[in-house]
Design a protein around this motif. Structure first.
Motif, PDB file in Angstrom:
ATOM      1  N   TRP A   1       0.829  -1.207   0.000  1.00 25.87           N
ATOM      2  CA  TRP A   1       0.000   0.000   0.000  1.00 25.87           C
ATOM      3  C   TRP A   1       0.865   1.260   0.000  1.00 25.87           C
ATOM      4  N   VAL A   2       0.474   2.230  -0.837  1.00 26.26           N
ATOM      5  CA  VAL A   2       1.190   3.514  -0.883  1.00 26.26           C
ATOM      6  C   VAL A   2       0.300   4.611  -0.316  1.00 26.26           C
ATOM      7  N   SER A   3      -0.790   4.935  -0.999  1.00 26.01           N
ATOM      8  CA  SER A   3      -1.697   5.967  -0.490  1.00 26.01           C
ATOM      9  C   SER A   3      -2.942   6.034  -1.349  1.00 26.01           C
ATOM     10  N   LEU A   4      -3.962   6.703  -0.832  1.00 26.79           N
ATOM     11  CA  LEU A   4      -5.149   7.020  -1.622  1.00 26.79           C
ATOM     12  C   LEU A   4      -4.794   8.080  -2.656  1.00 26.79           C
ATOM     13  N   PRO A   5      -5.606   8.248  -3.697  1.00 33.26           N
ATOM     14  CA  PRO A   5      -5.281   9.224  -4.742  1.00 33.26           C
ATOM     15  C   PRO A   5      -5.467  10.674  -4.303  1.00 33.26           C
ATOM     16  N   GLU A   6      -4.806  11.555  -5.039  1.00 34.52           N
ATOM     17  CA  GLU A   6      -4.924  13.000  -4.840  1.00 34.52           C
ATOM     18  C   GLU A   6      -5.955  13.561  -5.824  1.00 34.52           C
TER      19      GLU A   6
END
Length: 442
Positions: free
Chosen positions: A88-93
């Motif tokens: 996991w990296v992150s949710l989108p911007e």
């Protein structure tokens, strides 16, 4: 919703909330009669939160603020129970969105009575024009959808759209001949459905199907119709465009970017803003902007599609192809509205130049195809024999092969395009293929 996002940040490193409200009105047809008329409404809120790379998902059938807060707390409990996802990296911007066209408000409050009238009209036309025809099945339906997607990185997207469709299945019984089910379909983002034209096209195919012609083993030109193309491509070709499959090495297109994988007449792109699209969405299921995205240009493979999760694993960006699962709450990669570019000549003109071949209206068994290599084996049914530029009867036969080999045999696409809501809403012309091996069924 901003208040709910802030509340969720007490429990998570990052948080996403999606609300989905839908109203579906439908009228079903069975054996020349209206079998059911129904109105269904759905309200769903999905919470997806991440804490120390542990993902928690909660779904509730309400948008009530206090109930959503409870769902956030429940998602936090679920996250603690789950193992961390080290990928996991992150949710989108947030991104730059196109201006969403105004949806047809008429679809928001459709009365079942209107759809009943359309269904009765279709049944009456079919029965009056051919007394041997039974309207075996069908439906007239509308859908209205409103969604909101927000996350702790600032995404805040509201979307509204509606669509309608008319579907008829006719079966003819005449002089000992029983035709297969003949399907015709019309779908639009408004209520102006062509019921009469849809039924009349089906009736023409029933007339062809009354004349049974035995197929044999041979190589012939065939024309695949929209129903056949949508079904076959959905199982053999479209899954191979997924970036997840690229990461997992389960796509035959892994090393094919920039290479020819089809004939020059095949151009495929994805664009929910196409004039025939049934859902002109500005964002995918994660709030990432949609756009026109080329998949195949004049036979050349242009690239893969991505959602946020797999794009970040691969080191690229989402292409706006994250599809929300409203039952499980997760996201997977999927096309929005794939479009096969049309040509300049009509189907009638293309058929008129075929000395001996077939028009394949539908295929059976496409779901058993193998997207890992593109192999397929389907039954062409209904299919229609073409002799000296005219359709002279109906046949059933087998087609087995590889979708990429078949794409290289494509020689022409029609100027007509049809909207086919199958696994995806596919917008496609008729496609002519040369020297296709078929096996007759006895």
């Amino acid at each position: 919703m901003e208040e709910l996002i802030k509340y969720g940040e007490k429990f998570f490193d990052e948080l996403e909330i999606v609300t989905y409200k839908a109203k579906d009105v439908s009228v079903d047809i069975e054996l020349n009669e209206i079998s059911m008329a129904a109105t269904r409404t759905d309200v769903i809120t999905i919470i997806r939160g991440i804490k120390d790379k542990r993902i928690g998902i909660s779904i509730v059938d309400t948008i009530d603020k206090e109930e959503v807060k409870k769902a956030i707390e429940q998602a936090a409990k679920m996250a603690k129970l789950n193992n961390p996802d080290e990928k996991w990296v992150s949710l989108p911007e947030p991104g730059k969105y196109r201006e969403q066209p105004e949806p047809n408000e008429e679809l928001r409050e459709v009365s079942p009575d209107i759809l009943v009238e359309m269904a009765i009209k279709g049944i009456k036309i079919a029965r009056e024009k051919d007394e041997h025809v039974t309207v075996a099945g069908g439906s007239i339906a509308t859908s209205w959808v409103e969604t909101w997607i927000g996350n702790s990185h600032g995404i805040d997207v509201i979307q509204r759209f509606g669509n309608a469709y008319a579907f008829f299945e006719l079966v003819g019984r005449k002089e000992g001949i029983v035709t297969p089910g003949i399907f015709e379909f019309d779908a639009k983002d408004n209520l102006a459905l062509d019921v009469e034209g849809t039924v009349e096209k089906a009736l023409q195919k029933v007339q062809w199907a009354y004349k049974v012609k035995e197929a044999k083993n041979e190589e012939v030109p065939i024309i695949l119709g929209p129903w056949a193309i949508a079904g076959l491509f959905a199982y053999t070709l479209f899954p191979a465009f997924s970036g997840e499959r690229l990461v997992k090495k389960t796509t035959p297109l892994a090393d094919k970017v920039g290479e020819k994988i089809a004939s020059d007449v095949i151009t495929i792109y994805d664009d929910p803003f196409h004039e025939l699209s049934l859902a002109k969405v500005i964002a995918d299921g994660e709030g990432v902007p949609t756009r026109r995205y080329e998949l195949i240009n004049n036979g050349e493979f242009k690239g893969f599609i991505w959602d946020n999760y797999w794009a970040k694993i691969y080191g690229t960006e989402s292409t706006g192809h994250g599809h929300r699962d409203f039952r499980g709450g997760g996201v997977s990669i999927g096309l929005n509205t794939p479009i096969i570019e049309n040509g300049k000549r009509s189907l009638e003109e293309i058929i008129g130049e075929i000395k001996h071949g077939y028009f394949v209206d539908g295929v059976q068994g496409a779901h058993s195809s193998n997207p890992d290599n593109g192999n397929f084996a389907v039954t062409a049914n209904p299919a229609y024999l073409i002799e000296d530029g005219e359709i002279v009867g109906a046949s059933v036969f087998l087609i087995a092969g590889n979708i990429y080999e078949l794409l290289k045999q494509a020689s022409e696409v029609s100027k007509e395009q049809t909207v086919m809501p199958v696994m995806y809403t596919v917008i496609t012309p008729y496609i002519k293929f040369e020297n296709v091996k078929i096996a007759g069924k006895k």
